[in-house]
Design a protein around this motif. Structure first.
Motif, PDB file in Angstrom:
ATOM      1  N   GLU A  64       0.824  -1.222   0.000  1.00 37.10           N
ATOM      2  CA  GLU A  64       0.000   0.000   0.000  1.00 37.10           C
ATOM      3  C   GLU A  64       0.850   1.261   0.000  1.00 37.10           C
ATOM      4  N   CYS A  65       2.096   1.164   0.488  1.00 35.32           N
ATOM      5  CA  CYS A  65       2.959   2.354   0.535  1.00 35.32           C
ATOM      6  C   CYS A  65       4.412   1.890   0.589  1.00 35.32           C
TER       7      CYS A  65
ATOM      8  N   VAL B   8      -1.582  -7.141  -1.019  1.00 35.27           N
ATOM      9  CA  VAL B   8      -1.883  -6.516   0.272  1.00 35.27           C
ATOM     10  C   VAL B   8      -2.392  -7.568   1.256  1.00 35.27           C
TER      11      VAL B   8
END
Lengths: 276, 97
Positions: A64-65, B8
């Motif tokens: 995500e980052c 994720v």
């Protein structure tokens, strides 16, 4: 002024801690001897600050980052991975110099991310455990490059990071004696089908380029070729490139090389020596 | 099938024990919280290593999630599954790890 007085490449293999007895005795002794040699050289050169360059292994930064380059400027502790079997400790960070490096880099347009409170993984903690902590009162500055999540940092940017480290150290009005240490393995396949193999031909090609100070030659190797010939873990050679760039026109002097299947890595120790 | 949301989920499984517990308890509910299509849900629900390797998703994330779900002692099983599917380098093999 502060000055860079030393440079090294060393491994940060987690199995050094988790499975220290795995390789044959003569092989692992070569590795422990190499660490001892680096410790002795750091002491001889009166190093008091170590900028340690490594990568994340998908433990710290979520997809995500993902920072391409990050510097720790505050609290650092580790290891994040309990399975390493080593004590969780607070690491001594040179916060003032780290902040200076961050600000100096920002003023030059460097895309630094930073961490004020880092739970470090083995890329930082293994070198600390086996090397840096044996230097009395030495402080460290962890630098992370993204070498694991596509798109990984370009080798050209890794060079710029190294140059930015050197520029910042040279403008720090202290008397620190700084070592730049590029950490990581050469050939290794992490989670891939060839995990446990090494590629000695590729490893020695990398070592030869470092020995001759050929940063351009290293930068020209495409990421695809690195992964094909040395595995996804070999992208850690970007940390070596970064260290070489920080040293300027340094050539590498081989301390030790071993392809160690039990530790799933081609392991190289080199001292980066500036031309006289 | 894309990789973004899958990676994720794999990261969270690899790093967050509470996510592993929730996944084990009720994988459908857990996976429904993420923007995954049906094929992605199926691959993650079954921990379809071979299928994910073919995409491929990030190898470290996949191994990390597999170990978190099955335990580090199961790493040989993970490698066996990967090796049964993926193309390996054309070199002589030493002892398998």
């Amino acid at each position: 002024m502060a000055q860079i007085v030393a440079g090294f490449t060393i491994p940060h293999i987690p199995l050094l801690a988790a499975k220290p007895e795995a390789p044959p005795a003569d092989v692992r002794q070569k590795i422990w001897n190499a660490f001892d040699h680096v410790i002795d050289r750091l002491k001889q050169l009166q190093v008091d600050t170590i900028i340690t360059i490594g990568d994340d292994h998908c433990w710290m930064f979520s997809p995500e980052c993902v920072p391409q380059c990050l510097i720790a400027i505050g609290d650092v502790s580790g290891p994040r991975e309990k399975w390493l079997g080593i004590e969780h400790v607070d690491l001594p960070v040179h916060e003032d110099l780290a902040m200076h490096i961050l600000r100096a880099g920002q003023s030059m347009g460097m895309p630094w991310a930073f961490s004020k409170h880092m739970l470090a993984d083995h890329a930082t903690v293994i070198p600390y455990h086996f090397c840096y902590r044996h230097l009395q009162d030495a402080k460290i500055i962890p630098v992370y490059l993204n070498e694991t999540i596509d798109p990984v940092i370009s080798s050209a940017l890794a060079c710029r990071v190294g140059a930015a480290l050197a520029d910042a150290v040279s403008t720090w009005p202290g008397t620190e004696r700084v070592a730049i240490v590029g950490t990581g393995g050469i050939s290794h396949w992490v989670g891939m089908a060839d995990m446990g193999e090494t590629n000695e031909e590729f490893d020695r090609r990398i070592l030869s380029l470092v020995a001759s100070g050929d940063i351009d030659g290293l930068v020209k190797i495409s990421d695809e070729d690195i992964v094909r010939e040395g595995g996804n873990g070999a992208l850690e050679v970007k940390s070596w490139i970064c260290a070489m760039a920080a040293l300027g026109s340094a050539r590498g002097r081989l301390i030790a090389y071993e392809p160690v299947a039990e530790w799933i890595t081609g392991i190289g120790f080199m001292e980066l020596e500036r031309a006289a | 099938m894309s990789t973004n949301a899958m990676e994720v989920v794999l990261f969270r499984l690899a790093n967050q024990p509470e996510d592993v517990a929730r996944f084990r308890a009720d994988p459908d509910t857990y996976l429904a919280e993420h923007k995954l299509d049906s094929s992605e849900v199926g691959a993650l629900r079954a921990m379809d290593i071979e299928g994910m390797a073919a995409i491929p998703v990030n190898w470290m994330l996949m191994m990390g999630a597999y170990q978190a779900l099955h335990g580090r002692p199961k790493q040989p099983e993970y490698l066996q599954r990967i090796r049964s599917h993926a193309t390996r380098r054309p070199v002589s093999r030493k002892e398998e790890v």
